[in-house]
Each structure stands twice: as C-alpha cells, then as structure tokens.
Design a protein around this motif. Structure first.
Motif, short mmCIF file in Angstrom:
data_model
loop_
_atom_site.label_atom_id
_atom_site.label_comp_id
_atom_site.label_asym_id
_atom_site.label_seq_id
_atom_site.Cartn_x
_atom_site.Cartn_y
_atom_site.Cartn_z
N SER A 43 0.86 -1.19 0.00
CA SER A 43 0.00 0.00 0.00
C SER A 43 0.90 1.23 0.00
O SER A 43 1.19 1.80 1.06
CB SER A 43 -0.91 0.01 1.24
OG SER A 43 -1.79 -1.09 1.22
N LYS A 45 2.40 4.99 -0.16
CA LYS A 45 1.89 6.21 0.46
C LYS A 45 1.54 7.25 -0.59
O LYS A 45 2.24 7.41 -1.59
CB LYS A 45 2.94 6.78 1.43
CG LYS A 45 2.46 7.99 2.22
CD LYS A 45 3.48 8.41 3.25
CE LYS A 45 4.68 9.09 2.62
NZ LYS A 45 5.58 9.69 3.63
N THR A 99 -5.93 8.49 -1.71
CA THR A 99 -5.94 7.75 -0.44
C THR A 99 -6.85 6.53 -0.50
O THR A 99 -6.88 5.75 0.45
CB THR A 99 -6.41 8.67 0.70
OG1 THR A 99 -7.71 9.19 0.38
CG2 THR A 99 -5.44 9.83 0.88
N THR A 120 -3.73 2.30 -1.43
CA THR A 120 -2.76 3.32 -1.04
C THR A 120 -3.02 3.77 0.39
O THR A 120 -4.09 3.56 0.95
CB THR A 120 -2.83 4.54 -1.97
OG1 THR A 120 -4.17 5.04 -2.01
CG2 THR A 120 -2.39 4.18 -3.38
N THR A 121 -1.99 4.39 0.97
CA THR A 121 -2.06 4.86 2.35
C THR A 121 -1.93 6.38 2.37
O THR A 121 -1.09 6.94 1.66
CB THR A 121 -0.91 4.25 3.18
OG1 THR A 121 -1.00 2.83 3.12
CG2 THR A 121 -0.98 4.71 4.63
N THR A 124 1.19 11.25 6.25
CA THR A 124 1.06 12.01 7.51
C THR A 124 1.75 13.36 7.32
O THR A 124 2.85 13.59 7.82
CB THR A 124 1.71 11.23 8.67
OG1 THR A 124 3.06 10.90 8.31
CG2 THR A 124 0.94 9.97 8.97
#
Length: 299
Positions: A43, A45, A99, A120-121, A124
C-alpha cells in the motif's frame, strides 16, 4: 534476477522489509506465458514513488527476442520497465490525493488488457500556517490568473514530454542542497488564515547566491521567471522523471543544455511568492508531483 529473487535479496533496499502486492496475468493468446506483477510496498503512500516489477517483458525490451510483450500504466502514467535478468522493473507514482487506491492497467502485445486496484495509504503531512504579503493572499486579477495558468501548462508539458525522453541518469539522485529543510513536502498550508493549499515540494534553507545543484543528469527544458515560482529551472531526467528548482536569484543554464549530476545550475534567491530566500525543490513522475526524498532511492 527473478521476482522471487528480488523479494529474497531486496534488490531495492527501500522495500526490503515491506510487504508486497501481487497480481498474475491469466494466460491468453496474446500473452501466452503466465506473468506476475509485484509492487512494494503493498500500500504505497500518497505522494510517493514506488516500484513495480513484472515477469512480462516490456515491448521495447522484447521486439528482437519475440517474447511476451506487456505495457502498463499506474494512475494514468506510463511505466518504463528496465530488464534485470528474467524480470523487469519500473518506477511508479501515487498522487498525493489518492488515499483510496490507484489503478494499474496493462495491455499485452495483442488486444488483451486488464487492470488491478492498488491500495494506497494516506500520508502524515503536517499543517503549516504561513503569512505572506497581502498582494499574494488576495485572488489574482484576470491578467495574472491567465499568466499563472499558462505557466502551469508549460511546466506540465515538460512533465508529460519526459515520458518520451530516454533515461539520462545512471547514478543515484542527489539533494540539490545539503542545508536544513525548512518546509517538507506535502504539508497543508493556510495563507493568511484564509487560503489553504498543499506544499508540493521541499524547501531548503540558503542565503541569496548559495549554489543549487542538479539532482541528477538531465536536459534543461524550461528556464523562465514565473509569477509564483520566480526564476525557475526544470530538468528532464527521462523515463518520466522531472525535477524543478524555484525562487532562484540566478539561472546558470539554458534550455537545451545537458547537465551532469551535481552541476551548479542556479543560485538561491527570493524571487516569486516567498517570505525569504530559499530553494523550493519539486519532483514529478509525469504529471504526478511526489515527495523528492524518494528520488534518492531510485536506480
């Protein structure tokens, strides 16, 4: 080297300890041999580069041998596979707003095609509040807005055309400055408490006149003075990769030049929309802007 060997040895160190995603091509007349696609991390980012590997050779590498040919795209951008042993590897990118997953699509040498959804992630990325001169916080007038749109289109054309440029680099990418990072990639920006945007680059500290290095070998595609970016230089590294250097006080290259990794291509400045002198460094894969930190891990 096979995909299995890639997984065992960690040919690309950035994914050595990460899980991988995998999909297999069903044998067809056009793709007679079974082939796998593998990507790491499983996954990736949002706003990052990642790697895709396949046992189905790309068209450019197999015309002479007559073996199975497959082309592919990720998030709409073509992949440029490089053959290593019995597998082929490519760089891919995740848009910062993706996302909920992105699509990888492939096509065999005939008419057979397919696709898979890659999860996907979310990144942050921190929130940053920035105050700028009132003339930059207010909506631009129609003339300025048109100029900004045309500038953005010129930059986008450089990114699109980079897919047609052969790979220019053979060594790892460098950072353009070794100074402190004052603003990282991806953070949400609130201008004067009203306008919110993403910081789609990395800012490096520097006094006016400090040197700015080319991140890698590439062809100079754009040198100009932009409304927001100030004095800019755009380098085409080939196979879809582009880097850009903004707010320069001086540009030391011309369109069409081929520069080497580490060459001084400009000097830090405070041109365009800035609060002080610094370098704003951008990395793109095709039209997808990504965290430049990922460039250092590309081979």
């Amino acid at each position: 080297m096979s995909i299995a060997a890639w997984r065992r040895t960690g040919l690309f160190a950035l994914v050595l300890l990460l899980p991988f995603g995998k999909v297999s091509l069903v044998p067809t007349t056009a793709c007679a041999a079974r082939a796998d696609f593998v990507w790491r991390p499983a996954s990736p980012k949002a706003g990052s580069l990642f790697r895709v590997a396949t046992t189905a050779r790309p068209v450019s590498a197999t015309r002479a041998s007559g073996t199975t040919a497959v082309t592919a795209t990720v998030a709409g951008e073509p992949l440029h596979f490089r053959v290593v042993g019995d597998s082929a590897f490519a760089i891919a990118a995740v848009p910062i707003d993706s996302t909920a997953g992105i699509t990888m699509a492939w096509q065999c040498s005939g008419d057979t095609s397919g696709s898979v959804r890659i999860p996907t992630t979310a990144g942050t990325y921190r929130l940053e509040r920035l105050r700028v001169a009132p003339r930059f916080g207010a909506p631009p007038d129609s003339v300025t807005a048109t100029r900004m749109r045309l500038e953005a289109e010129r930059a986008a054309q450089v990114s699109r055309s980079a897919h047609d440029t052969p790979r220019q680099w053979s060594l790892p990418f460098l950072v353009p400055r070794t100074s402190r990072i004052t603003s990282p990639f991806g953070g949400g920006r609130t201008f004067n408490g009203a306008v919110t945007s993403r910081h789609m680059g990395t800012d490096y500290a520097g006094a006016v006149g400090a040197p700015v290095r080319a991140a890698n070998r590439g062809i100079v595609r754009l040198v100009d003075a932009f409304t927001l970016g100030g004095n800019v230089v755009y380098l085409d590294h080939g196979e879809g990769l582009v880097t850009a250097y903004l707010h320069l006080s001086t540009q030391l290259v011309a369109v069409g030049d081929t520069v080497s990794r580490g060459d001084t291509i400009g000097r830090v400045g405070a041109t365009g929309r800035v609060t002080g002198p610094h370098l704003h460094f951008i990395a793109r894969y095709g039209t997808i802007t990504v965290d430049p930190a990922g460039l250092a891990r590309q081979r």
